[in-house]
Design an enzyme around this catalytic site. Structure first.
Site, PDB file in Angstrom:
ATOM      1  N   HIS A 153       0.718  -1.155   0.139  1.00 52.99           N
ATOM      2  CA  HIS A 153       0.118   0.015  -0.006  1.00 52.99           C
ATOM      3  C   HIS A 153       0.929   1.317   0.154  1.00 52.99           C
ATOM      4  O   HIS A 153       0.358   2.314   0.224  1.00 52.99           O
ATOM      5  CB  HIS A 153      -1.029   0.101   1.182  1.00 52.99           C
ATOM      6  CG  HIS A 153      -2.168  -0.920   1.003  1.00 52.99           C
ATOM      7  ND1 HIS A 153      -3.035  -1.296   2.167  1.00 52.99           N
ATOM      8  CD2 HIS A 153      -2.659  -1.857   0.010  1.00 52.99           C
ATOM      9  CE1 HIS A 153      -3.723  -2.345   1.822  1.00 52.99           C
ATOM     10  NE2 HIS A 153      -3.367  -2.468   0.450  1.00 52.99           N
TER      11      HIS A 153
ATOM     12  N   CYS B 121       8.360  17.617  -7.478  1.00 54.70           N
ATOM     13  CA  CYS B 121       9.602  16.850  -8.190  1.00 54.70           C
ATOM     14  C   CYS B 121      10.586  17.462  -8.974  1.00 54.70           C
ATOM     15  O   CYS B 121      10.423  18.754  -8.796  1.00 54.70           O
ATOM     16  CB  CYS B 121       8.431  16.084  -9.089  1.00 54.70           C
ATOM     17  SG  CYS B 121       8.260  16.803 -10.651  1.00 54.70           S
TER      18      CYS B 121
ATOM     19  N   GLY C 244      -2.101  -8.824  12.815  1.00 51.79           N
ATOM     20  CA  GLY C 244      -2.492  -7.452  12.900  1.00 51.79           C
ATOM     21  C   GLY C 244      -3.204  -6.884  11.992  1.00 51.79           C
ATOM     22  O   GLY C 244      -2.889  -5.678  11.654  1.00 51.79           O
TER      23      GLY C 244
ATOM     24  N   SER D  47      -7.224  -6.396  10.026  1.00 52.15           N
ATOM     25  CA  SER D  47      -8.667  -6.799  10.146  1.00 52.15           C
ATOM     26  C   SER D  47      -9.177  -7.704   9.191  1.00 52.15           C
ATOM     27  O   SER D  47     -10.440  -8.284   9.280  1.00 52.15           O
ATOM     28  CB  SER D  47      -9.399  -5.535  10.203  1.00 52.15           C
ATOM     29  OG  SER D  47      -9.177  -4.854   9.263  1.00 52.15           O
TER      30      SER D  47
HETATM   31  C1  BV8 Z   1      -7.890  -2.430  -5.387  1.00 52.48           C
HETATM   32  C2  BV8 Z   1      -3.646   3.806   2.196  1.00 52.48           C
HETATM   33  C3  BV8 Z   1      -8.179  -2.508  -7.945  1.00 52.48           C
HETATM   34  C4  BV8 Z   1      -2.411   3.930   2.826  1.00 52.48           C
HETATM   35  C5  BV8 Z   1      -5.127   1.899   2.412  1.00 52.48           C
HETATM   36  C6  BV8 Z   1     -13.342  -6.991  -3.280  1.00 52.48           C
HETATM   37  C7  BV8 Z   1     -14.336  -6.996  -2.517  1.00 52.48           C
HETATM   38  C8  BV8 Z   1     -14.745  -5.663  -1.881  1.00 52.48           C
HETATM   39  C9  BV8 Z   1     -14.077  -4.358  -2.274  1.00 52.48           C
HETATM   40  C10 BV8 Z   1     -13.014  -4.332  -2.985  1.00 52.48           C
HETATM   41  C11 BV8 Z   1     -12.506  -5.636  -3.440  1.00 52.48           C
HETATM   42  N1  BV8 Z   1     -11.596  -5.381  -4.436  1.00 52.48           N
HETATM   43  C12 BV8 Z   1     -11.246  -4.063  -4.315  1.00 52.48           C
HETATM   44  C13 BV8 Z   1     -12.173  -3.402  -3.367  1.00 52.48           C
HETATM   45  C14 BV8 Z   1     -12.045  -1.966  -3.233  1.00 52.48           C
HETATM   46  C15 BV8 Z   1     -11.280  -1.656  -1.811  1.00 52.48           C
HETATM   47  C16 BV8 Z   1     -11.572  -2.502  -0.806  1.00 52.48           C
HETATM   48  O1  BV8 Z   1     -10.961  -3.456  -0.299  1.00 52.48           O
HETATM   49  N2  BV8 Z   1     -12.415  -1.837   0.112  1.00 52.48           N
HETATM   50  C17 BV8 Z   1     -12.829  -2.316   1.306  1.00 52.48           C
HETATM   51  C18 BV8 Z   1     -13.272  -1.195   2.394  1.00 52.48           C
HETATM   52  C19 BV8 Z   1     -14.059  -3.316   1.239  1.00 52.48           C
HETATM   53  N3  BV8 Z   1      -9.947  -2.196  -2.147  1.00 52.48           N
HETATM   54  C20 BV8 Z   1      -9.026  -1.204  -3.150  1.00 52.48           C
HETATM   55  O2  BV8 Z   1      -9.590  -0.131  -3.593  1.00 52.48           O
HETATM   56  C21 BV8 Z   1      -7.461  -1.760  -3.254  1.00 52.48           C
HETATM   57  N4  BV8 Z   1      -7.360  -1.543  -4.541  1.00 52.48           N
HETATM   58  O3  BV8 Z   1      -8.458  -3.326  -5.358  1.00 52.48           O
HETATM   59  O4  BV8 Z   1      -7.606  -1.870  -6.854  1.00 52.48           O
HETATM   60  C22 BV8 Z   1      -7.638  -2.163  -9.192  1.00 52.48           C
HETATM   61  C23 BV8 Z   1      -7.337  -3.040 -10.166  1.00 52.48           C
HETATM   62  C24 BV8 Z   1      -6.963  -2.642 -11.443  1.00 52.48           C
HETATM   63  C25 BV8 Z   1      -6.643  -1.298 -11.685  1.00 52.48           C
HETATM   64  C26 BV8 Z   1      -6.899  -0.330 -10.460  1.00 52.48           C
HETATM   65  C27 BV8 Z   1      -7.447  -0.962  -9.288  1.00 52.48           C
HETATM   66  C28 BV8 Z   1      -6.720  -0.675  -2.741  1.00 52.48           C
HETATM   67  C29 BV8 Z   1      -6.687  -1.035  -1.158  1.00 52.48           C
HETATM   68  C30 BV8 Z   1      -5.817  -0.031  -0.464  1.00 52.48           C
HETATM   69  C31 BV8 Z   1      -6.148   1.263   0.281  1.00 52.48           C
HETATM   70  N5  BV8 Z   1      -5.202   1.915   1.181  1.00 52.48           N
HETATM   71  N6  BV8 Z   1      -4.569   2.722   3.016  1.00 52.48           N
HETATM   72  C32 BV8 Z   1      -2.694   4.481   4.334  1.00 52.48           C
HETATM   73  O5  BV8 Z   1      -3.338   5.514   4.426  1.00 52.48           O
HETATM   74  O6  BV8 Z   1      -2.214   3.911   5.093  1.00 52.48           O
HETATM   75  S1  BV8 Z   1      -6.210   0.810   3.169  1.00 52.48           S
HETATM   76  C33 BV8 Z   1      -5.639   0.848   4.947  1.00 52.48           C
HETATM   77  O7  BV8 Z   1      -6.441  -0.384   5.398  1.00 52.48           O
HETATM   78  C34 BV8 Z   1      -4.228   0.448   5.346  1.00 52.48           C
HETATM   79  O8  BV8 Z   1      -3.557   0.097   4.015  1.00 52.48           O
HETATM   80  C35 BV8 Z   1      -4.364  -0.816   6.129  1.00 52.48           C
HETATM   81  O9  BV8 Z   1      -3.131  -1.279   6.124  1.00 52.48           O
HETATM   82  C36 BV8 Z   1      -5.494  -1.365   5.564  1.00 52.48           C
HETATM   83  C37 BV8 Z   1      -6.071  -2.569   6.278  1.00 52.48           C
HETATM   84  O10 BV8 Z   1      -6.290  -2.122   7.350  1.00 52.48           O
HETATM   85  P1  BV8 Z   1      -5.417  -2.997   8.693  1.00 52.48           P
HETATM   86  O11 BV8 Z   1      -3.763  -2.938   8.364  1.00 52.48           O
HETATM   87  O12 BV8 Z   1      -6.038  -4.416   8.768  1.00 52.48           O
HETATM   88  O13 BV8 Z   1      -5.835  -2.203  10.157  1.00 52.48           O
HETATM   89  P2  BV8 Z   1      -7.057  -2.165  10.928  1.00 52.48           P
HETATM   90  O14 BV8 Z   1      -7.128  -0.898  11.554  1.00 52.48           O
HETATM   91  O15 BV8 Z   1      -8.230  -2.462   9.967  1.00 52.48           O
HETATM   92  O16 BV8 Z   1      -6.896  -3.452  12.028  1.00 52.48           O
HETATM   93  C38 BV8 Z   1      -6.037  -3.560  12.923  1.00 52.48           C
HETATM   94  C39 BV8 Z   1      -6.255  -4.937  13.088  1.00 52.48           C
HETATM   95  O17 BV8 Z   1      -4.941  -5.089  14.382  1.00 52.48           O
HETATM   96  C40 BV8 Z   1      -7.508  -5.281  14.194  1.00 52.48           C
HETATM   97  O18 BV8 Z   1      -7.984  -6.575  13.466  1.00 52.48           O
HETATM   98  C41 BV8 Z   1      -6.684  -5.521  15.451  1.00 52.48           C
HETATM   99  O19 BV8 Z   1      -7.663  -6.345  16.254  1.00 52.48           O
HETATM  100  C42 BV8 Z   1      -5.533  -5.971  15.341  1.00 52.48           C
HETATM  101  N7  BV8 Z   1      -4.503  -5.521  16.366  1.00 52.48           N
HETATM  102  C43 BV8 Z   1      -4.623  -4.157  17.093  1.00 52.48           C
HETATM  103  N8  BV8 Z   1      -3.612  -4.451  17.998  1.00 52.48           N
HETATM  104  C44 BV8 Z   1      -3.046  -5.593  17.817  1.00 52.48           C
HETATM  105  C45 BV8 Z   1      -3.489  -6.211  16.867  1.00 52.48           C
HETATM  106  N9  BV8 Z   1      -3.161  -7.363  16.626  1.00 52.48           N
HETATM  107  C46 BV8 Z   1      -2.050  -7.912  17.133  1.00 52.48           C
HETATM  108  N10 BV8 Z   1      -1.454  -7.178  18.072  1.00 52.48           N
HETATM  109  C47 BV8 Z   1      -1.826  -6.163  18.388  1.00 52.48           C
HETATM  110  N11 BV8 Z   1      -1.178  -5.312  19.386  1.00 52.48           N
END
Ligand code: BV8
Length: 229
Positions: free
Chosen positions: A109, A136, A176, A178
């Site tokens: 990402h 740039c 880590g 979701s």
């Molecule tokens: C794409 C930007 C295609 C950077 C981010 C299929 C089905 C449904 C939807 C889609 C699909 N395919 C594509 C989509 C659309 C979309 C998507 O997935 N939408 C979701 C909302 C449904 N995906 C996209 O658009 C992706 N692109 O598919 O492109 C394409 C094809 C051809 C040509 C062009 C395009 C792009 C996705 C990237 C988006 N960018 N971020 C930034 O700002 O950081 S996403 C963002 O969420 C971050 O990158 C992050 O990494 C990501 C996931 O979140 P997590 O890392 O899991 O973090 P979260 O807070 O959610 O969870 C934390 C977890 O840790 C929890 O479970 C918690 O319990 C746990 N935890 C907490 N503390 C601890 C711990 N575990 C262990 N120890 C601890 N101490």
């Protein structure tokens, strides 16, 4: 035992280093709507808001208070000691894995420490926050750098390399995350399909936790050092 390992990390592995996750309590998205700060349309609509969102994270990461935690260090040690193939895929844009010593890795990402020319797509190490003076050096006239980050609707980085590794791995560990953002959320299905053992490490069950064969509940910084011993 195992010959090829793929590891996927998410915001949870950096939580204990002091970086906020996205969807936990007081997470990053609570202060912002995803559409406003992590989509090309949001950047088009209000580039200053998006720059503020990334500048605040960039400043925190470079404040000197943020260090790799035992989970990052355990993965770096695993890479050094494991004699098979290992690929670490992180959804995180921080540099804590590199600072812990991981090398065989990729940021699917993007990276907070880099900016990108919107015209040439060339990346530049960020030496100052995003803004009108941060441009740039590859174009005339110079273009204002954008975050080198994959927004929703943009293609993640390294997908061919990731799919190749998933097709041949015999162990897949998700730490880590979701499991709510694709395509990363679907990697476990690909690993299962190719007969790999699948493990999740999380403080709570992931959305798709039924797709994992083994669930290690706990903080990454406690579970990982024990897991790699
Ligand atoms: C794409 C930007 C295609 C950077 C981010 C299929 C089905 C449904 C939807 C889609 C699909 N395919 C594509 C989509 C659309 C979309 C998507 O997935 N939408 C979701 C909302 C449904 N995906 C996209 O658009 C992706 N692109 O598919 O492109 C394409 C094809 C051809 C040509 C062009 C395009 C792009 C996705 C990237 C988006 N960018 N971020 C930034 O700002 O950081 S996403 C963002 O969420 C971050 O990158 C992050 O990494 C990501 C996931 O979140 P997590 O890392 O899991 O973090 P979260 O807070 O959610 O969870 C934390 C977890 O840790 C929890 O479970 C918690 O319990 C746990 N935890 C907490 N503390 C601890 C711990 N575990 C262990 N120890 C601890 N101490």
């Amino acid at each position: 035992m195992y010959r090829q390992i793929v590891i996927l990390t998410g915001a949870g592995i950096s939580a204990e280093s002091g970086l906020r996750t996205f969807r936990d309590q007081d997470g990053l998205w609570e202060q912002h709507h995803i559409e406003d700060v992590a989509t090309p349309e949001g950047y088009e609509r209000d580039p200053l808001l998006v720059e503020r969102f990334y500048n605040s994270r960039w400043q925190q990461l470079h404040s000197g208070d943020i260090e790799p935690n035992p989970a990052h260090l355990a993965l770096a040690r695993l890479e050094q000691e494991f004699d098979g193939e290992l690929l670490l895929v992180t959804q995180n844009i921080d540099d804590l894995h590199e600072r812990a010593g991981s090398r065989r890795m990729l940021h699917m990402h993007g990276e907070l420490s880099k900016g990108r020319c919107p015209r040439s797509r060339q990346t530049f190490v960020l030496r100052e926050p995003f803004g009108e003076d941060n441009c740039c050096t590859c174009c005339i006239p110079a273009q204002r750098l954008r975050p080198h980050v994959v927004w929703f609707g943009e293609m993640p980085i390294g997908m061919d390399r990731i799919h190749d590794a998933l097709d041949h791995c015999d162990l897949f560990i998700a730490i880590g995350t979701s499991g709510t953002v694709y395509p990363a959320a679907g990697f476990v299905d690909s690993a299962n399909h190719h007969g790999a053992q699948t493990v999740e490490v999380n403080i709570m069950p992931m959305e798709r936790n039924s797709h994992f064969q083994i669930h290690l509940q706990g903080k990454a910084s406690s579970v990982l050092p024990r897991l790699i011993e």
